[in-house]
Scaffold this active site. Structure first.
Site, PDB file in Angstrom:
ATOM      1  N   ALA A 276      35.290  55.206  33.716  1.00  0.00           N
ATOM      2  CA  ALA A 276      34.809  53.993  34.392  1.00  0.00           C
ATOM      3  C   ALA A 276      34.505  52.856  33.432  1.00  0.00           C
ATOM      4  O   ALA A 276      33.915  53.056  32.368  1.00  0.00           O
ATOM      5  CB  ALA A 276      33.571  54.275  35.247  1.00  0.00           C
ATOM      6  N   GLY A 277      34.923  51.660  33.837  1.00  0.00           N
ATOM      7  CA  GLY A 277      34.597  50.445  33.101  1.00  0.00           C
ATOM      8  C   GLY A 277      35.655  49.968  32.130  1.00  0.00           C
ATOM      9  O   GLY A 277      35.543  48.879  31.565  1.00  0.00           O
TER      10      GLY A 277
ATOM     11  N   GLY B 209      35.217  49.897  37.921  1.00  0.00           N
ATOM     12  CA  GLY B 209      36.061  48.789  38.339  1.00  0.00           C
ATOM     13  C   GLY B 209      35.746  47.454  37.713  1.00  0.00           C
ATOM     14  O   GLY B 209      36.411  46.458  38.009  1.00  0.00           O
TER      15      GLY B 209
ATOM     16  N   LYS C   7      35.631  66.780  39.918  1.00  0.00           N
ATOM     17  CA  LYS C   7      34.983  65.658  39.242  1.00  0.00           C
ATOM     18  C   LYS C   7      33.801  65.267  40.120  1.00  0.00           C
ATOM     19  O   LYS C   7      33.971  64.727  41.213  1.00  0.00           O
ATOM     20  CB  LYS C   7      35.946  64.489  39.068  1.00  0.00           C
ATOM     21  CG  LYS C   7      35.310  63.299  38.367  1.00  0.00           C
ATOM     22  CD  LYS C   7      36.325  62.159  38.218  1.00  0.00           C
ATOM     23  CE  LYS C   7      35.581  60.942  37.689  1.00  0.00           C
ATOM     24  NZ  LYS C   7      35.801  59.748  38.504  1.00  0.00           N
TER      25      LYS C   7
ATOM     26  N   ASN D 101      41.455  53.884  36.305  1.00  0.00           N
ATOM     27  CA  ASN D 101      42.259  53.665  37.498  1.00  0.00           C
ATOM     28  C   ASN D 101      42.606  52.190  37.685  1.00  0.00           C
ATOM     29  O   ASN D 101      43.757  51.787  37.592  1.00  0.00           O
ATOM     30  CB  ASN D 101      41.523  54.194  38.733  1.00  0.00           C
ATOM     31  CG  ASN D 101      42.346  54.035  40.003  1.00  0.00           C
ATOM     32  OD1 ASN D 101      43.262  54.809  40.252  1.00  0.00           O
ATOM     33  ND2 ASN D 101      42.050  53.025  40.808  1.00  0.00           N
ATOM     34  N   THR D 102      41.582  51.373  37.932  1.00  0.00           N
ATOM     35  CA  THR D 102      41.809  49.987  38.332  1.00  0.00           C
ATOM     36  C   THR D 102      42.618  49.192  37.319  1.00  0.00           C
ATOM     37  O   THR D 102      43.478  48.389  37.697  1.00  0.00           O
ATOM     38  CB  THR D 102      40.460  49.287  38.584  1.00  0.00           C
ATOM     39  OG1 THR D 102      39.671  50.086  39.473  1.00  0.00           O
ATOM     40  CG2 THR D 102      40.667  47.915  39.199  1.00  0.00           C
TER      41      THR D 102
END
Length: 257
Positions: A184-185, A157, A96, A206-207
């Site tokens: 992301a986001g 994040g 990635k 992830n977050t």
């Protein structure tokens, strides 16, 4: 089935492995949501020393596909070197590819990204390119050999959800046969459902799971949201209208006396 460089997967949700309260919670989140792919930073493995090695052993015991990433790289040289080290450590040609352009927004440096992608593709890597929601950049990444494009929907994040659905929709429309993954986001399951309703092939986050009050339950919620969004897209979603349209057709009118 999700097709990634010739390999097929049932789950269309991928998870990052950072910031979880404990390895046990990460393990349960993966198992309960039936995740098949996780992404991990090489820098975590090398900077963590013995602890990093233990984490790699932990991942191997999970019997799950690992997608290494170049998180934290700011230059082409850093990213290429990190990718090469990751291939040696994780025994995979998957990478990635991330190159950050701004330390505050963590926005991808698309110019360096394209340059690094060209180098790594010529070296036999199979690249998952983390980029912005710019169609021209996505097309250029395809030109240099990338077969999986990963546009962001908001800053890493931030949990803000899709900022530019028109841009994301445009990428999908112009690249109908390319594997597209939102990366992301994403902040909540409804964001993931929206991404999948746009026709994207998968979501990586992830977050939103790692920092949830109950990461295991949240991972399950995201898995179901991704599945629901995909099903909605395949079924054919009703287009929004500017005026009301009766849902029950009227044949004639009732006569009252």
């Amino acid at each position: 089935m999700l097709n990634l460089y010739g390999r097929k997967f049932s789950s269309r949700l991928m998870l990052g492995t950072a910031q979880y309260p404990s390895p046990a919670i990460l393990r349960n989140a993966i198992h309960k949501s039936n995740i098949e792919i996780v992404t991990v930073s090489l820098r975590r493995e090398t900077a963590g020393g013995k602890q990093g090695g233990q984490f790699w052993q932990f991942l191997k015991e999970l019997d799950i596909t690992v997608l290494p990433n170049t998180a934290g790289c700011y230059t082409v040289k850093e990213a290429v070197t990190t990718a090469q080290l990751a291939r040696d450590l994780f025994k995979t040609s998957w990478i990635k590819l991330e190159i950050i352009g701004n330390p505050d927004t963590l926005q991808p440096n698309v110019f360096s990204l394209i340059e690094a992608a060209q180098i790594l593709n010529s070296d036999g890597f199979q690249i998952f390119a983390y980029t912005t929601d710019d169609l021209i950049v996505a097309e250029r990444l395809l030109d240099v050999g990338c077969r999986v494009i990963m546009p962001w929907c908001a800053p890493i994040g931030s949990g803000q959800g899709p900022h530019n659905t028109d841009g994301l929709r445009s990428i999908r429309a112009y690249l109908p046969d390319v594997t597209l993954v939102i990366d992301a986001g994403i902040g909540r399951p409804s964001h993931a459902a929206v991404a999948m309703e746009l026709g994207y092939d998968a979501v990586l986050l992830n977050t939103a799971v790692a920092k949830a009050g109950d990461p295991v339950l949240m991972a399950q919620a995201f898995a179901q949201a991704v599945q629901a969004g995909r099903m909605g897209y395949k079924a054919g979603i009703l287009k929004a209208r500017n005026i009301a349209v009766p849902s029950t057709p009227i044949v004639g009118k009732a006569v009252f006396s």
